[in-house]
Design a protein around this motif. Structure first.
Motif, PDB file in Angstrom:
ATOM      1  N   GLU A  17      -9.811   9.703  -6.847  1.00  0.00           N
ATOM      2  CA  GLU A  17     -10.742   8.705  -7.224  1.00  0.00           C
ATOM      3  C   GLU A  17      -9.922   7.331  -6.740  1.00  0.00           C
ATOM      4  O   GLU A  17     -10.416   6.343  -6.142  1.00  0.00           O
ATOM      5  CB  GLU A  17     -11.339   8.590  -8.392  1.00  0.00           C
ATOM      6  CG  GLU A  17     -12.476   9.783  -8.371  1.00  0.00           C
ATOM      7  CD  GLU A  17     -13.338   9.739  -9.731  1.00  0.00           C
ATOM      8  OE1 GLU A  17     -13.409   8.557 -10.192  1.00  0.00           O
ATOM      9  OE2 GLU A  17     -13.898  10.627  -9.917  1.00  0.00           O
ATOM     10  N   LEU A  18      -8.586   7.179  -7.398  1.00  0.00           N
ATOM     11  CA  LEU A  18      -7.886   6.177  -7.175  1.00  0.00           C
ATOM     12  C   LEU A  18      -7.391   5.966  -5.744  1.00  0.00           C
ATOM     13  O   LEU A  18      -7.451   4.894  -5.102  1.00  0.00           O
ATOM     14  CB  LEU A  18      -6.502   6.312  -8.215  1.00  0.00           C
ATOM     15  CG  LEU A  18      -6.821   5.954  -9.527  1.00  0.00           C
ATOM     16  CD1 LEU A  18      -5.492   6.161 -10.364  1.00  0.00           C
ATOM     17  CD2 LEU A  18      -7.382   4.675  -9.879  1.00  0.00           C
ATOM     18  N   ARG A  19      -7.050   7.004  -4.725  1.00  0.00           N
ATOM     19  CA  ARG A  19      -7.014   7.004  -3.629  1.00  0.00           C
ATOM     20  C   ARG A  19      -8.071   6.534  -2.845  1.00  0.00           C
ATOM     21  O   ARG A  19      -7.994   5.788  -1.848  1.00  0.00           O
ATOM     22  CB  ARG A  19      -6.450   8.508  -3.198  1.00  0.00           C
ATOM     23  CG  ARG A  19      -5.106   8.843  -3.281  1.00  0.00           C
ATOM     24  CD  ARG A  19      -5.056  10.389  -2.903  1.00  0.00           C
ATOM     25  NE  ARG A  19      -3.887  11.085  -2.768  1.00  0.00           N
ATOM     26  CZ  ARG A  19      -3.616  12.322  -2.737  1.00  0.00           C
ATOM     27  NH1 ARG A  19      -4.652  13.176  -2.730  1.00  0.00           N
ATOM     28  NH2 ARG A  19      -2.286  12.926  -2.965  1.00  0.00           N
ATOM     29  N   GLY A  20      -9.189   6.675  -3.247  1.00  0.00           N
ATOM     30  CA  GLY A  20     -10.514   6.392  -2.474  1.00  0.00           C
ATOM     31  C   GLY A  20     -10.744   4.990  -2.626  1.00  0.00           C
ATOM     32  O   GLY A  20     -10.930   4.265  -1.457  1.00  0.00           O
ATOM     33  N   ILE A  21     -10.457   4.398  -3.854  1.00  0.00           N
ATOM     34  CA  ILE A  21     -10.477   2.883  -3.984  1.00  0.00           C
ATOM     35  C   ILE A  21      -9.554   2.129  -3.196  1.00  0.00           C
ATOM     36  O   ILE A  21      -9.788   1.246  -2.304  1.00  0.00           O
ATOM     37  CB  ILE A  21     -10.369   2.417  -5.522  1.00  0.00           C
ATOM     38  CG1 ILE A  21     -11.269   3.110  -6.546  1.00  0.00           C
ATOM     39  CG2 ILE A  21     -10.268   1.085  -5.638  1.00  0.00           C
ATOM     40  CD1 ILE A  21     -11.154   3.132  -7.754  1.00  0.00           C
ATOM     41  N   LEU A  22      -8.185   2.771  -3.215  1.00  0.00           N
ATOM     42  CA  LEU A  22      -7.210   1.861  -2.499  1.00  0.00           C
ATOM     43  C   LEU A  22      -7.422   2.083  -1.088  1.00  0.00           C
ATOM     44  O   LEU A  22      -7.120   1.289  -0.238  1.00  0.00           O
ATOM     45  CB  LEU A  22      -5.648   2.651  -2.761  1.00  0.00           C
ATOM     46  CG  LEU A  22      -4.662   1.745  -2.613  1.00  0.00           C
ATOM     47  CD1 LEU A  22      -4.653   0.428  -3.343  1.00  0.00           C
ATOM     48  CD2 LEU A  22      -3.248   2.597  -2.923  1.00  0.00           C
ATOM     49  N   SER A  23      -7.624   3.234  -0.694  1.00  0.00           N
ATOM     50  CA  SER A  23      -8.128   3.447   0.910  1.00  0.00           C
ATOM     51  C   SER A  23      -9.201   2.535   1.380  1.00  0.00           C
ATOM     52  O   SER A  23      -9.167   2.088   2.447  1.00  0.00           O
ATOM     53  CB  SER A  23      -8.314   5.055   1.184  1.00  0.00           C
ATOM     54  OG  SER A  23      -7.351   5.845   1.020  1.00  0.00           O
ATOM     55  N   LEU A  24     -10.279   2.375   0.506  1.00  0.00           N
ATOM     56  CA  LEU A  24     -11.246   1.496   0.911  1.00  0.00           C
ATOM     57  C   LEU A  24     -10.851   0.119   0.996  1.00  0.00           C
ATOM     58  O   LEU A  24     -11.019  -0.267   2.218  1.00  0.00           O
ATOM     59  CB  LEU A  24     -12.402   1.695  -0.116  1.00  0.00           C
ATOM     60  CG  LEU A  24     -13.683   0.771   0.317  1.00  0.00           C
ATOM     61  CD1 LEU A  24     -14.310   1.022   1.537  1.00  0.00           C
ATOM     62  CD2 LEU A  24     -14.507   0.865  -1.083  1.00  0.00           C
ATOM     63  N   GLU A  25     -10.076  -0.414   0.110  1.00  0.00           N
ATOM     64  CA  GLU A  25      -9.506  -1.642   0.046  1.00  0.00           C
ATOM     65  C   GLU A  25      -8.658  -1.742   1.413  1.00  0.00           C
ATOM     66  O   GLU A  25      -8.880  -2.912   2.251  1.00  0.00           O
ATOM     67  CB  GLU A  25      -8.592  -1.948  -0.931  1.00  0.00           C
ATOM     68  CG  GLU A  25      -7.953  -3.298  -1.072  1.00  0.00           C
ATOM     69  CD  GLU A  25      -7.447  -3.584  -2.558  1.00  0.00           C
ATOM     70  OE1 GLU A  25      -6.858  -4.694  -2.613  1.00  0.00           O
ATOM     71  OE2 GLU A  25      -7.289  -2.739  -3.300  1.00  0.00           O
ATOM     72  N   MET A  69       2.872   5.578  -6.124  1.00  0.00           N
ATOM     73  CA  MET A  69       2.889   5.532  -7.370  1.00  0.00           C
ATOM     74  C   MET A  69       1.784   6.480  -8.057  1.00  0.00           C
ATOM     75  O   MET A  69       1.814   7.104  -8.877  1.00  0.00           O
ATOM     76  CB  MET A  69       2.604   4.013  -7.612  1.00  0.00           C
ATOM     77  CG  MET A  69       2.420   3.825  -9.328  1.00  0.00           C
ATOM     78  SD  MET A  69       0.763   4.101  -9.783  1.00  0.00           S
ATOM     79  CE  MET A  69       0.010   2.616  -8.940  1.00  0.00           C
ATOM     80  N   LEU A  70       0.708   6.587  -7.039  1.00  0.00           N
ATOM     81  CA  LEU A  70      -0.455   7.288  -7.372  1.00  0.00           C
ATOM     82  C   LEU A  70      -0.013   8.917  -7.243  1.00  0.00           C
ATOM     83  O   LEU A  70      -0.344   9.698  -8.205  1.00  0.00           O
ATOM     84  CB  LEU A  70      -1.539   7.008  -6.326  1.00  0.00           C
ATOM     85  CG  LEU A  70      -2.356   5.775  -6.666  1.00  0.00           C
ATOM     86  CD1 LEU A  70      -3.504   5.810  -5.643  1.00  0.00           C
ATOM     87  CD2 LEU A  70      -2.742   5.443  -7.950  1.00  0.00           C
ATOM     88  N   PHE A  79       0.931  -1.037   0.062  1.00  0.00           N
ATOM     89  CA  PHE A  79       0.049  -0.181   0.034  1.00  0.00           C
ATOM     90  C   PHE A  79       0.830   1.195  -0.052  1.00  0.00           C
ATOM     91  O   PHE A  79       0.517   2.271  -0.726  1.00  0.00           O
ATOM     92  CB  PHE A  79      -1.028   0.093   1.200  1.00  0.00           C
ATOM     93  CG  PHE A  79      -1.994  -0.860   1.039  1.00  0.00           C
ATOM     94  CD1 PHE A  79      -3.347  -0.422   0.396  1.00  0.00           C
ATOM     95  CD2 PHE A  79      -2.374  -2.317   1.220  1.00  0.00           C
ATOM     96  CE1 PHE A  79      -4.536  -1.091   0.056  1.00  0.00           C
ATOM     97  CE2 PHE A  79      -3.507  -3.023   0.935  1.00  0.00           C
ATOM     98  CZ  PHE A  79      -4.284  -2.486   0.447  1.00  0.00           C
ATOM     99  N   LYS A  80       1.972   1.246   0.738  1.00  0.00           N
ATOM    100  CA  LYS A  80       2.928   2.349   0.682  1.00  0.00           C
ATOM    101  C   LYS A  80       3.358   2.672  -0.495  1.00  0.00           C
ATOM    102  O   LYS A  80       3.300   3.794  -1.061  1.00  0.00           O
ATOM    103  CB  LYS A  80       3.946   2.209   1.690  1.00  0.00           C
ATOM    104  CG  LYS A  80       5.044   3.379   1.996  1.00  0.00           C
ATOM    105  CD  LYS A  80       6.041   3.116   2.783  1.00  0.00           C
ATOM    106  CE  LYS A  80       7.144   4.301   2.936  1.00  0.00           C
ATOM    107  NZ  LYS A  80       8.452   3.941   3.651  1.00  0.00           N
ATOM    108  N   LEU A 105      -3.267  -1.045   8.769  1.00  0.00           N
ATOM    109  CA  LEU A 105      -2.579  -0.182   7.484  1.00  0.00           C
ATOM    110  C   LEU A 105      -3.073   1.307   7.964  1.00  0.00           C
ATOM    111  O   LEU A 105      -4.220   1.578   8.370  1.00  0.00           O
ATOM    112  CB  LEU A 105      -3.368  -0.667   6.233  1.00  0.00           C
ATOM    113  CG  LEU A 105      -2.936  -1.984   5.608  1.00  0.00           C
ATOM    114  CD1 LEU A 105      -3.741  -2.524   4.590  1.00  0.00           C
ATOM    115  CD2 LEU A 105      -1.412  -1.995   5.065  1.00  0.00           C
ATOM    116  N   PRO A 106      -2.137   2.174   7.615  1.00  0.00           N
ATOM    117  CA  PRO A 106      -2.510   3.521   8.130  1.00  0.00           C
ATOM    118  C   PRO A 106      -3.290   4.563   7.202  1.00  0.00           C
ATOM    119  O   PRO A 106      -2.962   5.546   6.730  1.00  0.00           O
ATOM    120  CB  PRO A 106      -1.234   4.179   8.334  1.00  0.00           C
ATOM    121  CG  PRO A 106      -0.266   3.391   7.237  1.00  0.00           C
ATOM    122  CD  PRO A 106      -0.836   1.863   7.041  1.00  0.00           C
TER     123      PRO A 106
END
Length: 351
Positions: A203-211, A191-192, A185-186, A239-240
């Motif tokens: 939006e990509l952050r939102g998906i990854l944060s939800l996961e 990369m994002l 995740f880090k 995960l932080p």
């Protein structure tokens, strides 16, 4: 920046691939079948997996071989879509490869911990080996954790392995898996930051944060339900990142008395719209359904090619999970309605 024409082409292509998904009828047909060979024959004759299974003798397919073929097909599909517009796809494919490498390393480490590293060669994905810089086929040469650390020394995973050299692998698997998760995740968030801007990045952050948040919820729930998990110990494995939970709610989850209290906190949080639709008592199934629902909405309504592409990848992986559940259900003789209850279907295709 992509031209409007290029953006529309990517959106159209990704959504067209989504449109080839297995239908509710396909799933009803599949759960009613009686063997792995029957499943392979059906996928070959009636679905978009026909090309992946062309020339394969279905009756001779073992469960593991079928799953490997489908995963290889999925990886090829993702690769082709990423190559269609490399300025978008290469960065997303980097995440796919990193996650695949971690999955393969953990799979090998479990064989190593069990004292049978040579058995990994039966599990390794030969197609994935073409995409990664890791030499997966050489992993079984490692007879202990120190050998593995030496082999990975010059890779991005070398520093992760070092802290575990002095302990028994089997006693460190939970810590090791947590370490790999944090690394994944880090690196992906970094990369994002490097490669995407504005609404696309958000939006990509939102998906990854939800996961990530769902992974934390799953870990906390299991610990509280089965092990009376200590908050201080648990917090070291989390995960932080967060998406729907406030810091106060995250702390409440950590200090919940049991699994029932964890579910109560979720029902009072922004997850209540999901707990009203999906049963959170099966936490792994709940997490799959929440992430699938979130990504399906983004796939339909986002105007950003990278977001739609990422959501399509998530959908394709979920479809493979469904097929795996069907194969496992048939293998263990479960009735069709029981197998169907394990499937996570798109909301727009539940008819």
């Amino acid at each position: 920046m992509l031209s409007a024409k290029a953006s529309n082409s990517i959106l159209t292509k990704a959504r067209a691939k989504y449109g080839r998904r297995l239908t509710p009828k396909n799933y009803r047909d599949l759960v009613a079948l009686g063997s792995v060979g029957d499943v392979a024959a059906y996928l070959k004759g009636h679905t978009h997996f026909a090309g992946a299974l062309a020339g394969v003798q279905e009756s001779a397919l073992h469960r593991g071989n079928l799953e490997k073929l489908l995963k290889q097909s999925n990886l090829k599909d993702m690769d082709l879509l990423c190559r269609f517009e490399s300025s978008v796809g290469e960065h997303l494919f980097e995440y796919i490869i990193m996650r695949g490498e971690i999955d393969e390393l953990l799979r090998f480490i479990r064989h190593l911990a069990a004292g049978h590293p040579e058995e990994y060669i039966l599990d390794v994905s030969y197609r994935f080996n073409h995409f990664t810089r890791l030499d997966l086929l050489s992993l079984p040469k490692c007879k202990n954790f120190r050998d593995l650390a030496g082999m990975l020394q010059q890779t991005r995973y070398g520093k992760m392995i070092q802290p575990f050299l002095n302990g028994q692998i089997e006693h460190n698997m939970d810590n090791l898996e947590s370490s790999f998760d944090r690394f994944l995740f880090k690196e992906t968030f970094a990369m994002l930051e490097r490669n995407f801007l504005g609404e696309t990045r958000e939006e990509l952050r939102g998906i990854l944060s939800l996961e990530a948040e769902l992974a934390n919820i799953r870990r906390i729930y299991r610990a509280k339900r089965y092990y009376d998990g200590d908050a201080k110990v648990l917090s070291r494995h989390l995960l932080p990142y967060s998406r729907f939970l406030s810091s106060r709610q995250q702390d409440a989850l950590l200090h919940a008395a049991d699994g029932a209290e964890v579910l109560s906190i979720l029902r009072a949080s922004r997850y209540k719209k999901y707990t009203a639709r999906f049963d959170p008592a099966d936490i792994d199934d709940f997490a799959r359904r929440v992430l699938q629902d979130y990504c399906e909405r983004k796939l339909h309504f986002s105007t950003h090619p990278a977001v739609v592409m990422a959501c399509y990848f998530r959908f394709a992986e979920n479809e493979l999970d469904n097929i795996t559940n069907i194969i496992e259900g048939i293998r263990y003789g479960l009735p069709p309605d029981r197998i169907s209850s394990t499937l996570v279907l798109p909301e727009k295709g539940r008819g």
